[in-house]
Design a protein around this motif. Structure first.
Motif, PDB file in Angstrom:
ATOM      1  N   SER A 266       0.812  -1.215   0.000  1.00  0.00           N
ATOM      2  CA  SER A 266       0.000   0.000   0.000  1.00  0.00           C
ATOM      3  C   SER A 266       0.846   1.266   0.000  1.00  0.00           C
ATOM      4  O   SER A 266       0.319   2.369   0.182  1.00  0.00           O
TER       5      SER A 266
ATOM      6  N   GLN B 266       1.631   1.876  -5.275  1.00  0.00           N
ATOM      7  CA  GLN B 266       0.369   2.369  -5.820  1.00  0.00           C
ATOM      8  C   GLN B 266       0.579   3.112  -7.130  1.00  0.00           C
ATOM      9  O   GLN B 266      -0.206   2.973  -8.080  1.00  0.00           O
TER      10      GLN B 266
ATOM     11  N   SER C  53       1.275   0.516  -9.748  1.00  0.00           N
ATOM     12  CA  SER C  53       0.030  -0.166 -10.118  1.00  0.00           C
ATOM     13  C   SER C  53      -0.790   0.661 -11.090  1.00  0.00           C
ATOM     14  O   SER C  53      -1.282   0.156 -12.115  1.00  0.00           O
ATOM     15  N   ASP C  54      -0.931   1.946 -10.797  1.00  0.00           N
ATOM     16  CA  ASP C  54      -1.717   2.822 -11.674  1.00  0.00           C
ATOM     17  C   ASP C  54      -1.126   2.862 -13.087  1.00  0.00           C
ATOM     18  O   ASP C  54      -1.868   2.851 -14.080  1.00  0.00           O
TER      19      ASP C  54
END
Length: 277
Positions: free
Chosen positions: A245, A250, A253-254
């Motif tokens: 997280s 993140q 991931s995006d």
């Protein structure tokens, strides 16, 4: 493996990689002077190529992506455990679970990306029908991938495995209960399989190593695995437990699950790499 050993391997990988030269950044995975750099270890094909396709998306969000290429299936996990990488992208979930169990590690899947269909590729024998009694078929020798290869041989009608063997099992040639053609199943390190084709009748080859050898499962293999269980082997971006997280993961991931990267995968690999997002 001691920290200095992993660091030396990482430096060697950086020197060899066309993506990160010897004169590259000194930034450490933990952040160092520039915590806007994300360092990811990857197999050259297709994983490093897919990461490269995400660089511009990350750059627009203010991140620098540094890709470190590895040619084996062990060092990128060891480097991640030791903190030399922020993440890696080369393995599927059963392999990751097996690595954790065997090494007392705590790596986790952070981003599910794609699966690469396994295929049976012709070597000295051109077709499944032409396989002679006693023919040799090479398969990967690591637990989860050997299971996958044996299941594909079973799907092709060449062998029968013991009851209960499925994609989540850790099968070996000892689990073959019927082998009507008396096939010799030769267990070989996965990265050596494409080079083994000239010496064996056929080989079951991992998707990334097939692509590196200019082989496409959809075009060059005799049979590919059932998509219903191939997706059990979804390739993931892995990180240390607790980091999934984080801001870096993140952002990664995006970018990786963007429309631009999905289009790149579909256009480039033409079914040999199947996005799952």
């Amino acid at each position: 493996m001691k920290k200095r050993t992993v660091a030396a391997l990482l430096a060697g990988a950086l020197c060899l990689s066309a993506l990160a030269g010897c004169g590259g950044s000194d930034t450490q995975a933990s952040g160092g002077a520039d915590d806007k750099t994300i360092t990811v270890g990857a197999s050259p094909t297709p994983h490093a190529e897919i990461l490269n396709a995400a660089k511009d998306v990350l750059a627009e969000a203010g991140w620098t992506l540094e890709v470190v290429e590895f040619t084996d299936y062990v060092t990128p996990n060891t480097a991640l455990v030791e903190g030399d990488l922020d993440a890696n992208y080369f393995q599927h979930i059963p392999y990751l679970n097996n690595f954790n169990e065997e090494n007392g590690a705590d790596l986790v899947s952070a981003i599910e990306m794609h699966y690469e269909p396994f295929g049976i590729y012709p070597g000295k024998t051109a077709t499944l029908e032409a396989l002679a009694d006693g023919a040799t078929i090479a398969v990967p020798n690591d637990g989860s991938n050997e299971t996958r290869a044996l299941l594909l041989l079973q799907d092709a009608g060449l062998i029968t495995l013991a009851d209960g063997i499925d994609p989540t099992s850790d099968a070996t040639i000892m689990d073959i209960v019927e082998n009507p053609k008396n096939l010799k199943i030769q267990e070989i390190a996965a990265e050596q399989l494409p080079r083994s084709l000239q010496d064996v009748d056929m080989a079951v080859i991992n998707g990334n190593y097939a692509l590196q050898a200019d082989l496409n499962a959809n075009e060059d293999s005799l049979i590919t695995e059932n998509p219903e269980y191939a997706q059990v082997y979804v390739n993931v971006v892995a990180c240390r437990s607790g980091d999934e997280s984080s801001e870096k993961i993140q952002a990664l991931s995006d970018a990786l699950q963007s429309d631009a990267v999905k289009q790149f995968i579909e256009d480039t690999y033409k079914g040999a790499v199947v996005p799952t997002f």
